[in-house]
Write a protein that holds these residues in place. Structure first.
Motif, mmCIF file in Angstrom:
data_model
loop_
_atom_site.group_PDB
_atom_site.id
_atom_site.type_symbol
_atom_site.label_atom_id
_atom_site.label_comp_id
_atom_site.label_asym_id
_atom_site.label_seq_id
_atom_site.Cartn_x
_atom_site.Cartn_y
_atom_site.Cartn_z
ATOM 1 N N VAL A 22 -21.839 -49.940 -24.464
ATOM 2 C CA VAL A 22 -23.069 -49.297 -24.713
ATOM 3 C C VAL A 22 -23.244 -48.003 -23.606
ATOM 4 O O VAL A 22 -23.951 -46.802 -24.083
ATOM 5 C CB VAL A 22 -24.373 -50.273 -24.232
ATOM 6 N N LYS A 23 -22.759 -48.236 -22.710
ATOM 7 C CA LYS A 23 -22.843 -47.074 -21.653
ATOM 8 C C LYS A 23 -22.074 -45.698 -21.995
ATOM 9 O O LYS A 23 -22.296 -44.648 -21.701
ATOM 10 C CB LYS A 23 -22.085 -47.516 -20.016
ATOM 11 N N VAL A 24 -20.945 -45.954 -22.634
ATOM 12 C CA VAL A 24 -20.172 -44.812 -23.121
ATOM 13 C C VAL A 24 -20.706 -44.483 -24.535
ATOM 14 O O VAL A 24 -20.057 -43.653 -25.255
ATOM 15 C CB VAL A 24 -18.685 -45.187 -23.400
ATOM 16 N N GLY A 25 -21.908 -45.236 -25.087
ATOM 17 C CA GLY A 25 -22.744 -44.563 -26.166
ATOM 18 C C GLY A 25 -22.129 -45.220 -27.434
ATOM 19 O O GLY A 25 -22.304 -44.427 -28.459
ATOM 20 N N LEU A 26 -21.275 -46.411 -27.382
ATOM 21 C CA LEU A 26 -20.572 -47.055 -28.595
ATOM 22 C C LEU A 26 -21.515 -48.398 -28.714
ATOM 23 O O LEU A 26 -20.888 -49.138 -29.274
ATOM 24 C CB LEU A 26 -19.160 -46.915 -28.398
ATOM 25 N N ASP A 37 -23.141 -49.313 -30.977
ATOM 26 C CA ASP A 37 -23.510 -49.402 -32.481
ATOM 27 C C ASP A 37 -22.072 -49.742 -33.028
ATOM 28 O O ASP A 37 -22.075 -49.854 -34.345
ATOM 29 C CB ASP A 37 -24.194 -48.430 -33.286
ATOM 30 N N HIS A 38 -20.891 -49.647 -32.125
ATOM 31 C CA HIS A 38 -19.691 -49.668 -32.574
ATOM 32 C C HIS A 38 -18.851 -50.691 -32.165
ATOM 33 O O HIS A 38 -17.663 -50.707 -32.304
ATOM 34 C CB HIS A 38 -19.160 -48.492 -32.598
ATOM 35 N N GLN A 91 -14.494 -41.080 -30.161
ATOM 36 C CA GLN A 91 -15.144 -42.421 -29.936
ATOM 37 C C GLN A 91 -13.953 -43.181 -29.340
ATOM 38 O O GLN A 91 -13.959 -44.182 -28.472
ATOM 39 C CB GLN A 91 -15.722 -43.085 -31.210
ATOM 40 N N ARG A 149 -13.717 -42.842 -25.722
ATOM 41 C CA ARG A 149 -14.839 -43.624 -25.116
ATOM 42 C C ARG A 149 -14.534 -44.923 -24.918
ATOM 43 O O ARG A 149 -14.840 -45.506 -23.827
ATOM 44 C CB ARG A 149 -15.988 -43.126 -25.886
ATOM 45 N N SER A 183 -16.486 -33.147 -27.542
ATOM 46 C CA SER A 183 -16.052 -34.393 -27.221
ATOM 47 C C SER A 183 -15.326 -34.656 -25.947
ATOM 48 O O SER A 183 -15.385 -35.431 -25.276
ATOM 49 C CB SER A 183 -15.062 -35.105 -28.304
ATOM 50 N N ASP A 226 -17.935 -34.334 -22.972
ATOM 51 C CA ASP A 226 -18.493 -35.832 -23.012
ATOM 52 C C ASP A 226 -17.762 -36.746 -22.337
ATOM 53 O O ASP A 226 -18.210 -37.427 -21.455
ATOM 54 C CB ASP A 226 -18.793 -36.021 -24.464
ATOM 55 N N LEU A 258 -18.462 -38.398 -18.817
ATOM 56 C CA LEU A 258 -18.768 -39.800 -18.839
ATOM 57 C C LEU A 258 -18.080 -40.419 -17.879
ATOM 58 O O LEU A 258 -18.419 -41.431 -17.114
ATOM 59 C CB LEU A 258 -18.431 -40.295 -20.303
#
Length: 229
Positions: free
Chosen positions: A136-140, A142-143, A155, A158, A185, A188, A192
């Motif tokens: 969740v912290k790395v923006g994933l 939903d994956h 991704q 990440r 990317s 980011d 991160l």
């Protein structure tokens, strides 16, 4: 000026030399390397291809034992260290590689959770919660259940960052983590890494030729022909 206390530094290297091959085929890769890394420091290691950067990273990362000189990581001497000593040191290090090295048949969540299995103090429910929190912290968020082949290059990297940081390592070693990524990317990913590492107070050594991210580092270390210049 007082000398730094090498036992309190995450990394302290003195007169390190390393060669591959033997006899007439011997090739010296590192020569008389001295290097200290402070706790919480973000350092960039740069230099031409073949200058010894990746070899130095593998020695600091306890992926192989040092041959000559001193390599102290968390106060532990790695020169001549046994396999068990190297494994113990590796448990406090997070690795991020250019090729991300994800396991293709595991989901993003499982790839991160796998890095926690070596710690017997972490229960299965805790490992699951930590893995999800890091993704969740790395923006994933939903994956979580996607496999590497279903993720973009950024991704995947990440996921590699989440995996490296999940165990809250004292040291992160990153070898060309942005080489295969586009500008956004790549930026980011390193921002991160910087943000999450600062939260955990760990040291980062980042090997890169990518001048787009040089400003992330507090110090730049340049290598040429196996020497720090």
């Amino acid at each position: 000026m007082s000398m730094p206390d090498m036992t309190n530094l995450p990394v302290s290297i003195r007169q390190l030399e390393h060669s591959f091959g033997s006899g007439i085929l011997e090739r010296k890769i590192l020569s008389n390397v001295d290097l200290d890394l402070e706790k919480g420091e973000i350092a960039l290691l740069t230099g031409p291809s073949g200058s010894g950067k990746t070899t130095l990273l593998t020695l600091i990362g306890a992926l192989r034992a040092a041959q000559t000189g001193s390599v102290r990581v968390f106060g532990n001497e790695l020169a001549g260290a046994s396999k068990d000593q190297l494994i113990k040191t590796r448990q406090n290090i997070g690795y991020i590689f250019q090729a991300h090295n994800l396991v293709s048949f595991l989901t993003a969540e499982q790839n991160v959770r796998m890095s926690l299995e070596i710690n017997s103090a972490i229960s299965e429910p805790q490992a699951l919660a930590i893995s999800r929190e890091m993704l969740v912290k790395v923006g994933l968020g939903d994956h979580l259940n996607k496999y590497p082949e279903q993720l973009s290059g950024g991704q995947k990297q990440r996921v590699a960052v989440a995996r490296a940081l999940a165990r809250q390592p004292q040291l992160i070693l990153a070898d060309e983590p942005t080489a295969a990524l586009d500008k956004k990317s790549g930026r980011d990913v390193v921002e991160l890494m910087q943000s999450l590492a600062n939260e955990q107070g760990c040291t980062i050594l980042l090997v890169s030729h990518d001048n787009r991210i040089f400003d992330i580092a507090e110090r730049t270390i340049t290598m040429e022909d196996g020497c720090i210049v």
